[in-house]
Design a protein around this motif. Structure first.
Motif, PDB file in Angstrom:
ATOM      1  N   THR A 187      -6.018  -9.153  10.237  1.00 48.66           N
ATOM      2  CA  THR A 187      -6.147  -7.712  10.067  1.00 48.66           C
ATOM      3  C   THR A 187      -4.897  -7.010  10.570  1.00 48.66           C
ATOM      4  OG1 THR A 187      -8.533  -7.914  10.434  1.00 48.66           O
ATOM      5  CG2 THR A 187      -7.596  -5.715  10.599  1.00 48.66           C
ATOM      6  N   ILE A 203      -6.632  -2.758   7.891  1.00 46.31           N
ATOM      7  CA  ILE A 203      -6.393  -3.361   6.581  1.00 46.31           C
ATOM      8  C   ILE A 203      -6.649  -4.862   6.672  1.00 46.31           C
ATOM      9  CG2 ILE A 203      -4.697  -3.782   4.772  1.00 46.31           C
ATOM     10  CD1 ILE A 203      -3.198  -1.288   5.832  1.00 46.31           C
ATOM     11  N   GLY A 251      -6.458  -6.798   1.022  1.00 43.13           N
ATOM     12  CA  GLY A 251      -5.686  -5.573   0.905  1.00 43.13           C
ATOM     13  C   GLY A 251      -6.519  -4.314   1.055  1.00 43.13           C
ATOM     14  N   LYS A 252      -7.814  -4.476   1.335  1.00 37.15           N
ATOM     15  CA  LYS A 252      -8.705  -3.326   1.463  1.00 37.15           C
ATOM     16  C   LYS A 252      -8.524  -2.690   2.843  1.00 37.15           C
ATOM     17  CE  LYS A 252     -12.114  -4.892  -1.801  1.00 37.15           C
ATOM     18  NZ  LYS A 252     -13.505  -5.201  -2.067  1.00 37.15           N
ATOM     19  N   SER A 253      -8.551  -1.357   2.842  1.00 30.98           N
ATOM     20  CA  SER A 253      -8.390  -0.649   4.101  1.00 30.98           C
ATOM     21  C   SER A 253      -9.622   0.210   4.398  1.00 30.98           C
ATOM     22  CB  SER A 253      -7.141   0.222   4.084  1.00 30.98           C
ATOM     23  OG  SER A 253      -7.245   1.239   3.127  1.00 30.98           O
ATOM     24  N   LYS A 255       0.846  -1.189   0.000  1.00 32.08           N
ATOM     25  CA  LYS A 255       0.000   0.000   0.000  1.00 32.08           C
ATOM     26  C   LYS A 255       0.882   1.240   0.000  1.00 32.08           C
ATOM     27  CE  LYS A 255      -4.176  -0.183   1.758  1.00 32.08           C
ATOM     28  NZ  LYS A 255      -4.842  -0.027   0.521  1.00 32.08           N
ATOM     29  N   SER A 305      -6.062   3.206  10.440  1.00 30.32           N
ATOM     30  CA  SER A 305      -6.865   2.417   9.504  1.00 30.32           C
ATOM     31  C   SER A 305      -6.698   0.935   9.816  1.00 30.32           C
ATOM     32  CB  SER A 305      -6.481   2.707   8.057  1.00 30.32           C
ATOM     33  OG  SER A 305      -5.126   2.475   7.834  1.00 30.32           O
TER      34      SER A 305
END
Length: 101
Positions: free
Chosen positions: A77, A89, A94-96, A60, A87
């Motif tokens: 996570t 993740i 890979g989504k945050s 990222k 945040s």
């Protein structure tokens, strides 16, 4: 615990492929991956090294001046403090998602 210092320099292993400033790092519970904050150009970014595949890649792009990492208890996570912004993740996707406080 007793540390054998004799020949210790021969037992050192490099975990990252590039020389850079590191802010923080965590290893997954299974020991397969190393997530770390590394600074190359303009700030720290989140990188991942896969020990099984022997592959390192940018996970990222952050570009922050400081940061820290914390792995969740279940290891799925990664919590990131990047320049004072928090945040969460999900490692599989890979989504945050930002965490407000």
């Amino acid at each position: 615990m007793k540390i054998d210092f004799d020949g210790i320099e021969d037992r050192i292993a490099r975990l990252t492929v590039n020389s850079s400033n590191l802010a923080d790092a965590v290893v997954t519970k299974d020991g397969d991956k190393l997530y770390y904050l590394s600074r190359f150009e303009k700030g720290y970014d989140l990188w991942v090294h896969d020990f099984k595949e022997e592959e390192t890649k940018l996970f990222k792009k952050l570009g922050v001046r400081r940061g820290s990492l914390e792995l969740s208890k279940d290891g799925k996570t990664l919590f990131l403090n990047a320049g004072g912004r928090f945040s969460k993740i999900t490692l599989a996707s890979g989504k945050s998602k930002g965490i407000s406080y």
